[in-house]
Design a protein around this motif. Structure first.
Motif, short mmCIF file in Angstrom:
data_model
loop_
_atom_site.label_atom_id
_atom_site.label_comp_id
_atom_site.label_asym_id
_atom_site.label_seq_id
_atom_site.Cartn_x
_atom_site.Cartn_y
_atom_site.Cartn_z
N GLU A 16 4.44 -8.10 6.62
CA GLU A 16 4.94 -7.41 5.44
C GLU A 16 3.79 -7.06 4.52
OE1 GLU A 16 7.95 -9.75 3.53
OE2 GLU A 16 9.10 -10.01 5.39
N CYS A 17 3.94 -5.93 3.86
CA CYS A 17 3.01 -5.58 2.79
C CYS A 17 3.65 -5.99 1.48
CB CYS A 17 2.69 -4.09 2.78
SG CYS A 17 1.62 -3.65 1.39
N ARG A 18 3.04 -6.94 0.81
CA ARG A 18 3.63 -7.44 -0.43
C ARG A 18 3.41 -6.49 -1.60
NH1 ARG A 18 2.24 -13.84 -0.24
NH2 ARG A 18 0.18 -13.01 0.19
N LEU A 19 2.54 -5.52 -1.38
CA LEU A 19 2.36 -4.51 -2.43
C LEU A 19 3.44 -3.45 -2.36
CD1 LEU A 19 0.48 -3.40 -4.68
CD2 LEU A 19 -0.74 -2.16 -2.90
N CYS A 20 3.71 -2.98 -1.13
CA CYS A 20 4.64 -1.87 -0.96
C CYS A 20 6.03 -2.34 -0.53
CB CYS A 20 4.09 -0.89 0.08
SG CYS A 20 2.41 -0.36 -0.25
N LEU A 21 6.16 -3.63 -0.22
CA LEU A 21 7.42 -4.19 0.25
C LEU A 21 7.89 -3.48 1.52
CD1 LEU A 21 9.17 -4.55 -3.22
CD2 LEU A 21 7.69 -6.18 -2.04
N ALA A 24 -2.56 0.39 9.90
CA ALA A 24 -2.36 1.83 9.72
C ALA A 24 -1.73 2.10 8.37
CB ALA A 24 -1.48 2.37 10.85
N HIS A 25 -0.79 1.24 8.00
CA HIS A 25 -0.13 1.39 6.71
C HIS A 25 -1.14 1.29 5.56
CE1 HIS A 25 2.45 0.54 3.28
NE2 HIS A 25 1.79 -0.59 3.10
N THR A 26 -2.08 0.35 5.67
CA THR A 26 -3.02 0.18 4.56
C THR A 26 -3.95 1.38 4.39
OG1 THR A 26 -4.73 -0.91 5.88
CG2 THR A 26 -3.07 -2.34 4.85
N LYS A 55 0.80 5.95 0.89
CA LYS A 55 1.69 5.12 0.08
C LYS A 55 0.97 3.87 -0.43
CE LYS A 55 6.08 2.65 0.26
NZ LYS A 55 7.37 2.58 0.92
N HIS A 56 0.31 3.17 0.50
CA HIS A 56 -0.37 1.94 0.13
C HIS A 56 -1.49 2.24 -0.87
CE1 HIS A 56 -1.51 -2.28 0.89
NE2 HIS A 56 -2.75 -1.87 0.83
N GLN A 57 -2.25 3.28 -0.59
CA GLN A 57 -3.37 3.60 -1.47
C GLN A 57 -2.89 4.01 -2.85
OE1 GLN A 57 -6.58 3.18 -0.87
NE2 GLN A 57 -6.24 2.39 1.20
ZN LIG Z 1 1.18 -1.47 1.37
#
Ligand SMILES: [Zn+2]
Length: 236
Positions: A55-60, A71-73, A77-79
């Motif tokens: 899980e990404c705790r920044l983007c949920l 890849a998500h990072t 969105k993440h950036q």
């Molecule tokens: Zn994220």
């Protein structure tokens, strides 16, 4: 390529069912490359949940494996969330430490040449995942013409007419009417143009313009020819 023992490979298996498509091959190759370079243990936002997903705790967001998390990072969105959080924390006055979550803040530099008018701040940054060095520019355009968004462009030492040409430098130009276009003098290293590495973001509320520049690592420059990796900006 044998990287059986690298950390994280045990989480891989599930997701990428290659239908011999070159896309899947390419993605897997990129993932391996990324995992060689990136230390997920240093990422403050990754969280492995009880069913083994990431899980990404920044983007949920939830991701099947370490590769898709990575890849998500790198994605928009993440950036964008990183930039938003940094902006919010700056506003809340936490700009002494930890102002740039996800980015190690090394020092504020003011020794870059400025040509022009808007207020600005430059922060030297390092991506803790890829260890790429770079700079974060924050320019204030409180009087910007409504409807105008600041624009960015790189210029070689030989295109500009202000300094004596020196091929060890390049310039980052930011234009935003009615402000004078301003230029920042940067070392002439190859800029990583991949999505999420280089990004610009205009905060319409605060009228602050953010530009993040990360330079390629030497290792990445060596891989520049690999299909799917960042195209070379090489101008020489
Ligand atoms: Zn994220």
């Amino acid at each position: 390529m044998d990287h059986q023992n690298r950390a994280g490979s045990k989480f891989g298996g599930g997701g990428v069912a290659s239908q011999s498509s070159t896309n899947a091959d390419r993605r897997e190759r990129l993932r391996k490359l990324a995992l060689e370079n990136i230390d997920l243990e240093k990422d403050p936002y990754i969280f492995k949940n009880h069913v083994g997903m990431f899980e990404c705790r920044l983007c949920l967001t939830v991701h099947q494996n370490d590769g898709s998390y990575l890849a998500h990072t790198q994605g928009r969105k993440h950036q964008t969330n990183l930039a938003r959080r940094a902006a919010r924390e700056l506003k809340e006055g936490k700009d002494k430490e930890g102002a740039l979550p996800g980015m190690a803040q090394i020092q504020v530099r003011r020794n870059l040449v400025k040509i022009g008018r808007p207020g600005y701040k430059i922060t030297k940054i390092r991506d803790p995942l890829t260890r790429q060095n770079g700079l974060l520019f924050q320019l204030q355009f409180p009087e910007i013409t409504p409807g105008i968004k600041p624009r960015v462009r790189f210029m070689s030492a030989f295109e500009q007419k202000v300094d004596d040409p020196d091929k060890s430098y390049q310039y980052l130009l930011v234009a935003a009417e009615p402000y004078e276009t301003c230029a920042f003098k940067l070392q002439a290293r190859e800029v990583d143009r991949r999505e999420g590495k280089f990004f610009e973001w205009f905060d319409e509320d605060s009228k602050e313009f953010w530009v993040q520049v990360l330079f390629k690592t030497e290792r990445e420059e060596r891989y520049s020819g690999v299909p799917g990796l960042a195209p070379s900006m090489g101008k020489r």
